[in-house]
Design a protein around this motif. Structure first.
Motif, PDB file in Angstrom:
ATOM      1  N   THR A   1       1.126  -1.243  -0.143  1.00 25.00           N
ATOM      2  CA  THR A   1      -0.146  -0.129   0.165  1.00 25.00           C
ATOM      3  C   THR A   1       0.984   0.999   0.302  1.00 25.00           C
ATOM      4  O   THR A   1       0.557   2.717  -0.469  1.00 25.00           O
ATOM      5  CB  THR A   1      -0.804  -0.107   1.488  1.00 25.00           C
ATOM      6  OG1 THR A   1      -1.555  -1.268   1.787  1.00 25.00           O
ATOM      7  CG2 THR A   1      -2.323   1.154   1.329  1.00 25.00           C
ATOM      8  N   THR A   2       2.079   1.778   1.005  1.00 24.87           N
ATOM      9  CA  THR A   2       2.852   2.621   0.880  1.00 24.87           C
ATOM     10  C   THR A   2       3.602   2.365  -0.288  1.00 24.87           C
ATOM     11  O   THR A   2       3.921   3.743  -0.629  1.00 24.87           O
ATOM     12  CB  THR A   2       4.403   2.451   1.787  1.00 24.87           C
ATOM     13  OG1 THR A   2       4.635   0.947   1.100  1.00 24.87           O
ATOM     14  CG2 THR A   2       3.176   2.251   3.177  1.00 24.87           C
ATOM     15  N   GLU A   3       3.938   1.345  -1.175  1.00 26.02           N
ATOM     16  CA  GLU A   3       4.146   1.611  -2.695  1.00 26.02           C
ATOM     17  C   GLU A   3       3.602   2.145  -3.638  1.00 26.02           C
ATOM     18  O   GLU A   3       3.813   3.528  -4.408  1.00 26.02           O
ATOM     19  CB  GLU A   3       5.010   0.639  -3.394  1.00 26.02           C
ATOM     20  CG  GLU A   3       6.057  -0.256  -2.267  1.00 26.02           C
ATOM     21  CD  GLU A   3       6.822  -1.612  -3.093  1.00 26.02           C
ATOM     22  OE1 GLU A   3       7.908  -1.829  -2.783  1.00 26.02           O
ATOM     23  OE2 GLU A   3       5.879  -1.886  -2.908  1.00 26.02           O
ATOM     24  N   MET A   4       2.089   1.556  -3.649  1.00 24.60           N
ATOM     25  CA  MET A   4       1.273   2.183  -4.180  1.00 24.60           C
ATOM     26  C   MET A   4       0.763   3.995  -3.663  1.00 24.60           C
ATOM     27  O   MET A   4       0.975   5.047  -5.168  1.00 24.60           O
ATOM     28  CB  MET A   4      -0.051   1.036  -4.335  1.00 24.60           C
ATOM     29  CG  MET A   4      -0.353   0.596  -4.790  1.00 24.60           C
ATOM     30  SD  MET A   4      -1.596  -0.541  -4.572  1.00 24.60           S
ATOM     31  CE  MET A   4      -2.588   0.089  -5.735  1.00 24.60           C
ATOM     32  N   THR A   5       0.630   4.309  -2.696  1.00 23.97           N
ATOM     33  CA  THR A   5       0.369   5.774  -2.323  1.00 23.97           C
ATOM     34  C   THR A   5       1.802   6.359  -2.935  1.00 23.97           C
ATOM     35  O   THR A   5       2.093   7.651  -3.114  1.00 23.97           O
ATOM     36  CB  THR A   5       0.060   6.609  -0.787  1.00 23.97           C
ATOM     37  OG1 THR A   5       1.660   5.319  -0.379  1.00 23.97           O
ATOM     38  CG2 THR A   5      -1.144   5.310  -0.753  1.00 23.97           C
ATOM     39  N   THR A   6       3.362   6.104  -2.887  1.00 25.78           N
ATOM     40  CA  THR A   6       4.123   6.965  -3.334  1.00 25.78           C
ATOM     41  C   THR A   6       4.259   6.773  -4.949  1.00 25.78           C
ATOM     42  O   THR A   6       4.782   8.020  -5.315  1.00 25.78           O
ATOM     43  CB  THR A   6       5.270   5.642  -3.282  1.00 25.78           C
ATOM     44  OG1 THR A   6       5.807   5.695  -2.033  1.00 25.78           O
ATOM     45  CG2 THR A   6       6.763   6.416  -3.265  1.00 25.78           C
ATOM     46  N   TRP A   7       3.944   5.848  -5.802  1.00 24.56           N
ATOM     47  CA  TRP A   7       3.953   5.590  -6.760  1.00 24.56           C
ATOM     48  C   TRP A   7       2.447   6.499  -7.639  1.00 24.56           C
ATOM     49  O   TRP A   7       2.355   6.675  -8.932  1.00 24.56           O
ATOM     50  CB  TRP A   7       4.321   4.564  -7.934  1.00 24.56           C
ATOM     51  CG  TRP A   7       5.560   3.938  -7.093  1.00 24.56           C
ATOM     52  CD1 TRP A   7       6.058   2.864  -6.331  1.00 24.56           C
ATOM     53  CD2 TRP A   7       6.142   4.428  -8.124  1.00 24.56           C
ATOM     54  NE1 TRP A   7       7.295   3.010  -6.803  1.00 24.56           N
ATOM     55  CE2 TRP A   7       7.693   3.598  -8.073  1.00 24.56           C
ATOM     56  CE3 TRP A   7       6.690   5.121  -8.973  1.00 24.56           C
ATOM     57  CZ2 TRP A   7       9.268   3.927  -8.176  1.00 24.56           C
ATOM     58  CZ3 TRP A   7       8.148   5.187 -10.089  1.00 24.56           C
ATOM     59  CH2 TRP A   7       8.687   4.876  -9.432  1.00 24.56           C
ATOM     60  N   LYS A   8       1.672   7.246  -6.383  1.00 27.45           N
ATOM     61  CA  LYS A   8       0.815   8.023  -7.283  1.00 27.45           C
ATOM     62  C   LYS A   8      -0.844   6.756  -7.530  1.00 27.45           C
ATOM     63  O   LYS A   8      -0.472   7.324  -9.028  1.00 27.45           O
ATOM     64  CB  LYS A   8       0.567   8.962  -7.397  1.00 27.45           C
ATOM     65  CG  LYS A   8       2.030  10.136  -6.522  1.00 27.45           C
ATOM     66  CD  LYS A   8       1.849  11.219  -7.171  1.00 27.45           C
ATOM     67  CE  LYS A   8       2.475  12.200  -5.687  1.00 27.45           C
ATOM     68  NZ  LYS A   8       2.582  13.487  -6.487  1.00 27.45           N
ATOM     69  N   LEU A   9      -0.323   5.428  -7.830  1.00 22.70           N
ATOM     70  CA  LEU A   9      -1.673   4.517  -8.288  1.00 22.70           C
ATOM     71  C   LEU A   9      -2.835   4.536  -6.879  1.00 22.70           C
ATOM     72  O   LEU A   9      -2.879   4.559  -6.361  1.00 22.70           O
ATOM     73  CB  LEU A   9      -1.409   3.110  -8.284  1.00 22.70           C
ATOM     74  CG  LEU A   9       0.684   2.835  -9.123  1.00 22.70           C
ATOM     75  CD1 LEU A   9       0.935   1.619  -8.483  1.00 22.70           C
ATOM     76  CD2 LEU A   9       0.865   3.332  -9.878  1.00 22.70           C
ATOM     77  N   MET A  10      -3.889   5.167  -8.367  1.00 23.99           N
ATOM     78  CA  MET A  10      -5.177   4.937  -7.967  1.00 23.99           C
ATOM     79  C   MET A  10      -5.979   3.820  -7.667  1.00 23.99           C
ATOM     80  O   MET A  10      -5.533   3.065  -8.256  1.00 23.99           O
ATOM     81  CB  MET A  10      -5.826   6.242  -9.129  1.00 23.99           C
ATOM     82  CG  MET A  10      -5.406   7.621  -9.489  1.00 23.99           C
ATOM     83  SD  MET A  10      -5.719   8.479 -10.372  1.00 23.99           S
ATOM     84  CE  MET A  10      -7.651   8.274 -10.213  1.00 23.99           C
ATOM     85  N   LYS A  11      -6.999   3.559  -7.552  1.00 24.12           N
ATOM     86  CA  LYS A  11      -7.625   2.723  -7.175  1.00 24.12           C
ATOM     87  C   LYS A  11      -8.632   2.882  -8.748  1.00 24.12           C
ATOM     88  O   LYS A  11      -8.955   3.872  -9.231  1.00 24.12           O
ATOM     89  CB  LYS A  11      -8.867   2.910  -6.356  1.00 24.12           C
ATOM     90  CG  LYS A  11      -8.405   3.137  -4.481  1.00 24.12           C
ATOM     91  CD  LYS A  11      -9.248   3.182  -3.732  1.00 24.12           C
ATOM     92  CE  LYS A  11      -8.546   3.353  -2.134  1.00 24.12           C
ATOM     93  NZ  LYS A  11      -9.431   3.353  -1.251  1.00 24.12           N
TER      94      LYS A  11
END
Length: 127
Positions: free
Chosen positions: A65-75
């Motif tokens: 989840t932290t990688e997804m927020t770091t890379w600004k990946l959206m739901k």
């Protein structure tokens, strides 16, 4: 003529066979061959991905989840961004214009068909 018909039918059957043969080969490669260009996710994907990672090849690792927020990946089901809205404006306007033109042509065709039917019907009554 009958022989030509049989040859065409045979060619058609051969084409259908070759399409299915290639499809079966691709499915087998997808599920068994780790060297196959597998870009889709199924129950075997992570096993193949782990095998690639263990061999030192390029692998898609699971993201936290932290990688997804770091890379600004959206739901998947999130609101579109302003850049996406700007990029979608022109295709949407093109679609709306095309839909209006197509609807207009359908309405005009319907009225012309009704008009021609009424003219044909009145012409048959007077003869």
């Amino acid at each position: 003529m009958t022989a030509a018909k049989e040859v065409v039918q045979g060619l058609f059957i051969f084409c259908v066979y070759s399409i299915f043969r290639d499809a079966v080969r691709m499915i087998n490669n997808y599920t068994t061959d780790v060297e196959f260009n597998n870009r889709f996710i199924n129950e075997l994907f992570w096993k193949i991905d782990d095998y690639r990672r263990n061999k030192g090849q390029l692998a898609m690792l699971r993201m936290t989840t932290t990688e997804m927020t770091t890379w600004k990946l959206m739901k998947v089901f999130s609101k579109p961004t302003k850049a996406e809205l700007r990029a979608a404006k022109k295709p949407f306007i093109n679609w709306v214009i095309t839909a209006i033109i197509a609807s207009s042509l359908i309405v005009i065709d319907h009225y012309l068909y009704s008009f021609l039917n009424s003219v044909k019907g009145s012409g048959e009554n007077h003869v």
